[in-house]
Design an enzyme around this catalytic site. Structure first.
Site, mmCIF file in Angstrom:
data_model
loop_
_atom_site.group_PDB
_atom_site.id
_atom_site.type_symbol
_atom_site.label_atom_id
_atom_site.label_comp_id
_atom_site.label_asym_id
_atom_site.label_seq_id
_atom_site.Cartn_x
_atom_site.Cartn_y
_atom_site.Cartn_z
ATOM 1 N N CYS A 267 38.378 42.803 32.157
ATOM 2 C CA CYS A 267 38.879 43.330 30.881
ATOM 3 C C CYS A 267 37.831 43.800 29.885
ATOM 4 O O CYS A 267 37.955 44.887 29.334
ATOM 5 C CB CYS A 267 39.746 42.276 30.198
ATOM 6 S SG CYS A 267 41.355 42.125 30.963
ATOM 7 N N ARG A 337 35.278 40.673 39.610
ATOM 8 C CA ARG A 337 35.193 41.986 38.971
ATOM 9 C C ARG A 337 34.198 41.972 37.800
ATOM 10 O O ARG A 337 34.308 41.139 36.924
ATOM 11 C CB ARG A 337 36.579 42.447 38.505
ATOM 12 C CG ARG A 337 37.450 42.890 39.678
ATOM 13 C CD ARG A 337 38.850 43.248 39.257
ATOM 14 N NE ARG A 337 39.634 42.081 38.882
ATOM 15 C CZ ARG A 337 40.895 42.138 38.453
ATOM 16 N NH1 ARG A 337 41.504 43.297 38.343
ATOM 17 N NH2 ARG A 337 41.549 41.030 38.144
HETATM 18 C C1 UDX Z 1 39.432 37.847 28.681
HETATM 19 C C2 UDX Z 1 40.116 37.381 27.386
HETATM 20 O O1 UDX Z 1 39.583 36.093 26.990
HETATM 21 C C3 UDX Z 1 41.626 37.299 27.585
HETATM 22 O O2 UDX Z 1 42.270 36.979 26.370
HETATM 23 C C4 UDX Z 1 42.132 38.648 28.118
HETATM 24 O O3 UDX Z 1 43.508 38.563 28.412
HETATM 25 C C5 UDX Z 1 41.389 39.049 29.374
HETATM 26 O O4 UDX Z 1 39.980 39.070 29.123
HETATM 27 P P1 UDX Z 1 38.743 36.644 30.962
HETATM 28 O O5 UDX Z 1 37.963 37.890 31.202
HETATM 29 O O6 UDX Z 1 39.649 36.150 32.040
HETATM 30 O O7 UDX Z 1 39.645 36.813 29.650
HETATM 31 O O8 UDX Z 1 37.720 35.435 30.652
HETATM 32 P P2 UDX Z 1 36.894 34.980 29.355
HETATM 33 O O9 UDX Z 1 36.986 33.523 29.274
HETATM 34 O O10 UDX Z 1 37.252 35.748 28.150
HETATM 35 O O11 UDX Z 1 35.384 35.309 29.766
HETATM 36 C C6 UDX Z 1 34.909 36.641 29.905
HETATM 37 C C7 UDX Z 1 33.434 36.651 30.226
HETATM 38 O O12 UDX Z 1 32.666 36.245 29.101
HETATM 39 C C8 UDX Z 1 33.037 35.692 31.371
HETATM 40 O O13 UDX Z 1 32.093 36.315 32.196
HETATM 41 C C9 UDX Z 1 32.425 34.514 30.645
HETATM 42 O O14 UDX Z 1 31.498 33.822 31.437
HETATM 43 C C10 UDX Z 1 31.775 35.208 29.463
HETATM 44 N N1 UDX Z 1 31.584 34.326 28.302
HETATM 45 C C11 UDX Z 1 32.657 33.842 27.630
HETATM 46 C C12 UDX Z 1 30.299 34.004 27.883
HETATM 47 O O15 UDX Z 1 29.308 34.442 28.483
HETATM 48 N N2 UDX Z 1 30.137 33.194 26.790
HETATM 49 C C13 UDX Z 1 31.194 32.701 26.086
HETATM 50 O O16 UDX Z 1 30.960 31.975 25.100
HETATM 51 C C14 UDX Z 1 32.500 33.023 26.524
HETATM 52 P P1 ADP Z 2 45.299 42.629 37.213
HETATM 53 O O1 ADP Z 2 44.050 41.801 37.028
HETATM 54 O O2 ADP Z 2 45.540 43.581 36.060
HETATM 55 O O3 ADP Z 2 46.499 41.824 37.559
HETATM 56 P P2 ADP Z 2 45.000 43.394 40.023
HETATM 57 O O4 ADP Z 2 44.155 44.479 40.612
HETATM 58 O O5 ADP Z 2 44.688 41.969 40.334
HETATM 59 O O6 ADP Z 2 44.998 43.656 38.435
HETATM 60 O O7 ADP Z 2 46.522 43.623 40.445
HETATM 61 C C1 ADP Z 2 47.207 44.828 40.367
HETATM 62 C C2 ADP Z 2 48.159 44.941 41.572
HETATM 63 O O8 ADP Z 2 49.005 46.075 41.369
HETATM 64 C C3 ADP Z 2 47.482 45.136 42.926
HETATM 65 O O9 ADP Z 2 47.840 44.081 43.793
HETATM 66 C C4 ADP Z 2 48.034 46.498 43.436
HETATM 67 O O10 ADP Z 2 48.294 46.494 44.837
HETATM 68 C C5 ADP Z 2 49.332 46.603 42.661
HETATM 69 N N1 ADP Z 2 49.845 47.987 42.517
HETATM 70 C C6 ADP Z 2 49.190 49.078 42.069
HETATM 71 N N2 ADP Z 2 50.014 50.162 42.046
HETATM 72 C C7 ADP Z 2 51.221 49.741 42.487
HETATM 73 C C8 ADP Z 2 52.493 50.392 42.686
HETATM 74 N N3 ADP Z 2 52.687 51.680 42.389
HETATM 75 N N4 ADP Z 2 53.519 49.632 43.168
HETATM 76 C C9 ADP Z 2 53.331 48.316 43.435
HETATM 77 N N5 ADP Z 2 52.176 47.659 43.265
HETATM 78 C C10 ADP Z 2 51.119 48.352 42.801
#
Ligand code: UDX
Ligand code: ADP
Length: 469
Positions: A267, A337
């Site tokens: 994200c 990712r």
């Molecule tokens: C993030 C947002 O927190 C969440 O609300 C949104 O829906 C998706 O993106 P996520 O990416 O799953 O969630 O994990 P997060 O805990 O936010 O960590 C993101 C990255 O920042 C990780 O690589 C983590 O190691 C790093 N991080 C986080 C730091 O390096 N230091 C910190 O203090 C916090």
């Molecule tokens: P996120 O972290 O946002 O959940 P992911 O890549 O883990 O993203 O998951 C997205 C999923 O959506 C994948 O498993 C992919 O196969 C599925 N997907 C993408 N396009 C379609 C579609 N048109 N119909 C059904 N599934 C789909």
């Protein structure tokens, strides 16, 4: 009521499992094109590793939760359709490297338009650039079978590794939309377990922009503390002490101030680049440049870490063995990712180091695939040299001790708890001298390791050699 979710990934799977668990009267159907992923959801080995998720899925699965590839059927039967497909950064054409690729969203919208009859509520769950709902609405309104639609934005704020708790007990749920009735229908679902005052409703665009903004602010905090970590290393200050000192200011707060080798995950970078692209689109150059710095600082932090390893190890890691502990982008997830590990490992591979990588949850095939992608250009081309280096110089192991055996250095790239409890006397005994540790997560006990004999280099902590005065 029947709902379905298109996309059984890290967001769609856990979110729908939680709705099914908390709302036994709602039938929840999660569909995906990827048969292997669906099979995994229906097996004992879920495709997403999340603490506590097994129990949530097990409770709902036989009762009101279905995973299948029957996309058309699920859409046709449902009153509400969540779109939770992937929206990766574009790697081609206009906006490559910045804009989100909305191909999968658009395909979903077209499929919904084609298959639906009657009235449906379509909910955007994927992270999207602002005003995507507009495009989705236009595609849906082209349905020629009399179907009508309301579009809502309901961004997901769960963090991986704590998804179950975040879903069970969220700070807030955000729902954006135009139709009060559609909004209320979705509010009623969440109100089964979330207090109503925590369910915020806004217009569509505010909801879409809030998601990007929340992630940009969170990432900015990490980049800010990481920027200070570089200064700490140069001056002799300790970044953890600085973080504690500033975090006690209630206006700043203590969370998200942990300096690291760099943020990762699907994200942060993607959302900031979306924000940057959006600002550029509207001619807001200064705003775009401001946010872009958060990503640049993160790139700098990752690069700085691998350069520090090389510099410290007498300016060469060629043919030296480095035990890499952790490959996921954070602990308690199998998601890689944008993990900082990808880029640090890539840099070390190109310096001709021999890497022995251990991660408790990421399988070998994933690590090898990710390294190949990290070494490829935007067109997906990898050079022969990089391919051979990955083939010959990277070993994946299943144990932290094996990763460290005979190594010149170990590098901690993910903060898995189990790394903290390794027997470091044993690790030290098996390593080359000097035994270097590069702690990219400030996870390990520096004093203890120093006493054992390690030379430890951590983020935002000066090593004597680096204080230049
Ligand atoms: C993030 C947002 O927190 C969440 O609300 C949104 O829906 C998706 O993106 P996520 O990416 O799953 O969630 O994990 P997060 O805990 O936010 O960590 C993101 C990255 O920042 C990780 O690589 C983590 O190691 C790093 N991080 C986080 C730091 O390096 N230091 C910190 O203090 C916090
Ligand atoms: P996120 O972290 O946002 O959940 P992911 O890549 O883990 O993203 O998951 C997205 C999923 O959506 C994948 O498993 C992919 O196969 C599925 N997907 C993408 N396009 C379609 C579609 N048109 N119909 C059904 N599934 C789909």
């Amino acid at each position: 009521m029947k709902i379905c979710c298109i996309g059984a990934g890290y967001v769609g799977g856990p979110t729908m499992a939680m709705i099914a668990k908390q709302c036994p009267d709602i039938s929840v159907h999660v569909v995906d094109l990827n048969q292997a992923r669906i099979d995994a959801w229906n097996s004992d080995s879920l495709p997403v590793y999340e603490p506590g998720l097994d129990a949530v899925v097990a409770e709902a699965l036989p009762r009101n939760l279905t995973f299948s590839t029957r996309v058309d059927e699920a859409i046709a039967e449902s009153d509400m359709i969540f779109i939770s497909v992937n929206t990766p950064t574009k790697t081609f054409g206009v906006g490559a490297g910045r804009a989100a690729n909305l191909e999968f969203i658009e395909k979903c919208a077209r499929q919904i338009a084609r298959v639906s009859t009657g009235h449906k509520i379509v909910v955007e769950k994927s992270t999207l650039p602002v005003r995507t709902a507009e495009a989705v609405k236009r595609i849906l309104s082209s349905a020629d079978n009399g179907a009508t639609f309301d579009v809502l934005s309901n961004p997901e704020f769960l963090a991986e590794g704590t998804a179950v708790d975040d879903l069970l007990n969220p700070d807030r749920v955000l729902i954006g939309g135009e139709s009060k009735q559609a909004i209320e229908t979705l509010v009623d679902i969440y109100a089964n377990w979330i207090p109503r005052e925590r369910i915020l409703t806004t217009n569509l665009w505010s909801s879409e922009l809030s998601k990007l903004t929340a992630n940009a602010f969170l990432a900015q905090r990490v980049s800010s503390i990481n920027a200070i970590s570089a200064l700490c290393e140069a001056t002799g200050a300790d970044v953890d002490e600085v973080a504690r000192a500033i975090g006690t200011d209630s206006r700043i707060g203590p969370k998200f101030l942990k300096a690291s080798v760099g943020f990762g995950g699907s994200c942060f970078q993607k959302d900031i680049l979306n924000l940057v692209y959006l600002c550029e689109h509207f001619g807001l150059r200064e705003v775009a440049q401001y946010w872009e710095q958060v990503v640049s600082m993160n790139d700098y932090q990752k690069r700085r870490f691998s350069e520090r390893i090389v510099r410290t190890m007498f300016n060469t890691v060629s043919d030296k063995k480095i035990g890499v502990l952790g490959f996921a982008f954070k602990k308690d997830t199998n998601d890689t990712r944008e993990s900082a590990a990808l880029y640090v490992c890539r840099d070390l591979i190109r310096e001709r180091a021999r890497l022995t990588i251990y991660d408790p949850r990421v399988p070998e095939t994933q690590i090898r695939h990710d390294l190949a992608v990290a070494c490829s250009d935007l067109q997906g081309q990898i050079s022969d040299i990089d391919r051979k280096l990955i083939e010959n110089n990277v070993t994946i192991v299943h144990d932290g001790y094996v990763a460290a055996e005979d190594a010149h250095a170990i590098a901690v790239l993910t903060e898995w708890d189990e790394f903290r409890s390794l027997d470091f006397d044993r690790v030290y005994a098996s390593m080359q001298r000097p035994a270097f540790v590069f702690d990219g997560r400030n996870l390990l006990d520096r004093d203890k390791l120093t006493k054992i004999g390690f030379e430890i280099h951590a983020i935002g902590k000066s090593s004597d050699e680096s204080i230049k005065g």
